[in-house]
Design a protein around this motif. Structure first.
Motif, short mmCIF file in Angstrom:
data_model
loop_
_atom_site.label_atom_id
_atom_site.label_comp_id
_atom_site.label_asym_id
_atom_site.label_seq_id
_atom_site.Cartn_x
_atom_site.Cartn_y
_atom_site.Cartn_z
N GLY A 147 0.85 -1.07 -0.08
CA GLY A 147 0.05 0.13 0.06
C GLY A 147 0.86 1.22 0.01
N ALA A 148 2.32 1.35 0.07
CA ALA A 148 2.98 2.49 -0.01
C ALA A 148 2.82 3.10 -1.49
CB ALA A 148 4.27 2.25 0.36
N PRO A 149 2.72 4.47 -1.66
CA PRO A 149 2.92 4.83 -2.99
C PRO A 149 4.09 4.86 -3.32
CG PRO A 149 2.33 6.53 -1.31
CD PRO A 149 2.26 5.19 -0.57
N ALA A 150 5.33 5.05 -2.52
CA ALA A 150 6.56 5.21 -3.07
C ALA A 150 7.33 4.58 -1.98
CB ALA A 150 6.89 6.72 -3.33
N VAL A 151 8.61 3.98 -2.57
CA VAL A 151 9.54 3.06 -1.85
C VAL A 151 10.77 3.26 -2.08
CG1 VAL A 151 9.79 0.82 -0.91
CG2 VAL A 151 7.40 1.41 -1.26
N VAL A 152 11.56 3.36 -1.42
CA VAL A 152 12.95 3.56 -1.72
C VAL A 152 13.79 2.63 -0.79
CG1 VAL A 152 13.19 5.85 -2.33
CG2 VAL A 152 13.38 5.48 -0.15
N PRO A 153 14.91 2.13 -1.42
CA PRO A 153 15.91 1.03 -0.33
C PRO A 153 17.05 2.24 -0.14
CG PRO A 153 15.84 0.36 -2.89
CD PRO A 153 15.20 1.98 -2.97
N ALA A 154 17.14 2.08 1.20
CA ALA A 154 18.18 2.99 2.12
C ALA A 154 18.90 2.66 2.94
CB ALA A 154 17.11 4.02 2.75
N LEU A 155 20.15 2.91 3.19
CA LEU A 155 21.32 2.53 3.96
C LEU A 155 21.66 3.86 4.96
CD1 LEU A 155 23.54 0.57 1.53
CD2 LEU A 155 22.06 -0.33 3.29
N PRO A 156 22.05 3.58 6.12
CA PRO A 156 22.77 4.68 6.68
C PRO A 156 23.83 4.93 6.42
CG PRO A 156 22.37 2.48 8.11
CD PRO A 156 21.92 2.15 6.60
N LEU A 157 24.36 6.32 6.66
CA LEU A 157 25.53 6.86 6.30
C LEU A 157 26.81 6.33 6.91
CD1 LEU A 157 24.53 10.46 5.36
CD2 LEU A 157 24.39 8.48 3.87
N ALA A 158 27.96 6.07 6.16
CA ALA A 158 29.21 5.83 7.06
C ALA A 158 29.96 7.07 7.32
CB ALA A 158 29.95 4.92 6.26
N ASP A 159 29.70 8.16 6.72
CA ASP A 159 30.47 9.32 7.03
C ASP A 159 29.66 10.19 7.72
OD1 ASP A 159 32.68 8.59 5.59
OD2 ASP A 159 31.89 9.00 3.77
N THR A 160 30.60 11.41 8.40
CA THR A 160 29.66 12.33 8.91
C THR A 160 29.47 13.36 7.72
OG1 THR A 160 30.58 12.06 11.07
CG2 THR A 160 29.87 14.54 10.49
N VAL A 161 28.50 14.12 7.62
CA VAL A 161 27.91 15.02 6.41
C VAL A 161 27.88 16.38 6.92
CG1 VAL A 161 26.02 15.57 4.80
CG2 VAL A 161 26.64 13.10 5.36
N LYS A 162 28.77 17.14 6.12
CA LYS A 162 28.62 18.66 6.52
C LYS A 162 27.60 19.43 5.44
CE LYS A 162 31.73 18.36 9.69
NZ LYS A 162 31.45 18.48 11.33
N GLN A 163 27.01 20.35 5.95
CA GLN A 163 26.61 21.38 5.05
C GLN A 163 27.35 22.38 4.84
OE1 GLN A 163 22.23 22.37 5.98
NE2 GLN A 163 22.35 24.22 4.38
N VAL A 164 27.48 22.86 3.66
CA VAL A 164 28.36 24.02 3.22
C VAL A 164 27.74 25.14 2.47
CG1 VAL A 164 30.38 22.37 3.17
CG2 VAL A 164 29.22 22.92 1.23
N GLU A 165 28.39 26.29 2.50
CA GLU A 165 27.95 27.30 1.63
C GLU A 165 28.72 27.16 0.18
OE1 GLU A 165 28.41 30.87 3.66
OE2 GLU A 165 26.50 30.88 4.59
N PRO A 166 28.10 27.75 -0.75
CA PRO A 166 29.15 27.78 -1.90
C PRO A 166 30.36 28.71 -1.73
CG PRO A 166 26.87 28.22 -2.43
CD PRO A 166 26.99 28.34 -0.90
N ALA A 167 31.44 28.20 -2.33
CA ALA A 167 32.56 28.99 -2.12
C ALA A 167 32.40 30.24 -3.07
CB ALA A 167 33.76 28.14 -2.99
N ALA A 168 33.00 31.36 -2.51
CA ALA A 168 33.03 32.71 -2.96
C ALA A 168 33.54 32.77 -4.40
CB ALA A 168 33.85 33.58 -2.24
N ALA A 169 34.53 32.01 -4.52
CA ALA A 169 35.17 32.02 -5.95
C ALA A 169 35.51 30.59 -6.20
CB ALA A 169 36.09 33.01 -6.14
#
Ligand SMILES: Nc1ccn([C@@H]2O[C@H](COP(=O)(O)OP(=O)(O)OP(=O)(O)O)[C@@H](O)[C@H]2O)c(=O)n1
Ligand SMILES: C[C@](O)(CO)[C@H](O)COP(=O)(O)O
Length: 258
Positions: A147-169
């Motif tokens: 009954g799920a309309p959408a299903v994804v296979p998923a794995l936990p992450l092995a690395d720590t993830v950082k959110q960044v700002e785009p580089a100035a140049a």
């Protein structure tokens, strides 16, 4: 008239479950720029067999999948049809080949447009994930049937993830702005599975560029659920991924004794 008792009726599906027929759309029209120069990625060999053939066999390995729609490189549909004739594929599976588009999203849409009626569950599977095990494919289909309309296979992450700002140049460092809670993040794979009407609506509604089909369903406000992914369902993106894929395939062949 025969006195034989009538055979028992087939078991009714559990409430909320469907026995709808399943088709797989395989977008295979990408160039594979990150893999380096050469033929379109899906047509490059893995263990001597085109990556696309592995991906098709992985979908057809599920007894639930009765049709595979291959979305070929725009100028490669004839070559793909020749490959389908040249390699052994399950006879119970039907195949269609359509030319793809300029983006993955466009290619999936072209595959969906070619789907005949009668297939109410659709898997979308990257040709670039040639080694996904059949248990993962079946788990996705089961969750859609439940009954799920959408299903994804998923794995936990092995690395720590950082959110960044785009580089100035170009070449400048990218400032880190956040470290999201890794325990709530997942890397998602394919096949992603959908109730067909939902996926068609998503592709007809969402116009943003997205990197997977499930995110289009999220944009409709519907819930996407996960099933466990598999480490062998990784995407062949860069040259080292191909080295890993060759090693995984060699290990399978050793274990299977051929
Ligand atoms: N125009 C496109 C682009 C991608 N794909 C498919 O989408 C899947 C996932 O895409 P990706 O791994 O990014 O493949 P490429 O686009 O070929 O890779 P790159 O970005 O390195 O060129 C692949 O099976 C690829 O063939 C497609 O069907 N049509
Ligand atoms: C669909 C996908 O494989 C899920 O992880 C992924 O988003 C494709 O990304 P790509 O950059 O187009 O390969």
């Amino acid at each position: 008239m025969s006195d034989d008792p009538l055979p028992p009726p087939p078991p009714a599906p559990a409430p909320g479950r469907t026995t709808a027929r399943t088709a797989a759309v395989i977008p295979a029209a990408g160039r594979g720029v990150r893999l380096g120069p050469g033929a379109p990625k899906a047509l490059r060999p893995l263990g001597g067999t085109p990556m696309l053939i592995h991906a098709i066999r992985a979908m057809a390995a599920s007894r639930a999948v009765s049709l595979v729609v291959v979305v070929a490189p725009p100028d490669g549909a004839a070559e793909v049809r020749t490959l389908l004739d040249a390699y052994a594929l399950p006879e119970r599976t039907d195949f269609l080949v359509v030319p793809g588009g300029g983006s993955r999203q466009e290619s999936v849409k072209l595959g969906l447009d070619a789907l005949p009626t009668g297939y109410d569950i659709v898997l979308v599977h990257d040709a670039a994930r040639p080694l996904v095990p059949v248990d993962t494919v079946d788990a996705v289909i089961e969750a859609v049937r439940d009954g799920a309309p959408a299903v994804v296979p998923a794995l936990p992450l092995a690395d720590t993830v950082k959110q960044v700002e785009p580089a100035a140049a170009p070449g400048d460092p990218e400032p880190v702005v956040a470290t999201p809670d890794r325990s709530l993040l997942r890397a998602v794979q394919t096949p992603q599975g959908f109730d067909r009407a939902t996926l068609v609506r998503a592709h007809g509604t969402v116009t943003d560029d997205v990197t997977d089909d499930a995110s289009m369903v999220e944009q409709l406000g519907l819930t996407v659920v996960t099933v466990p992914g598999h480490e062998e369902a990784f995407k062949v993106t860069r040259p080292l991924d191909l080295v890993l894929a060759e090693a995984v395939l060699a290990r399978r062949r050793l274990n299977d004794g051929f």
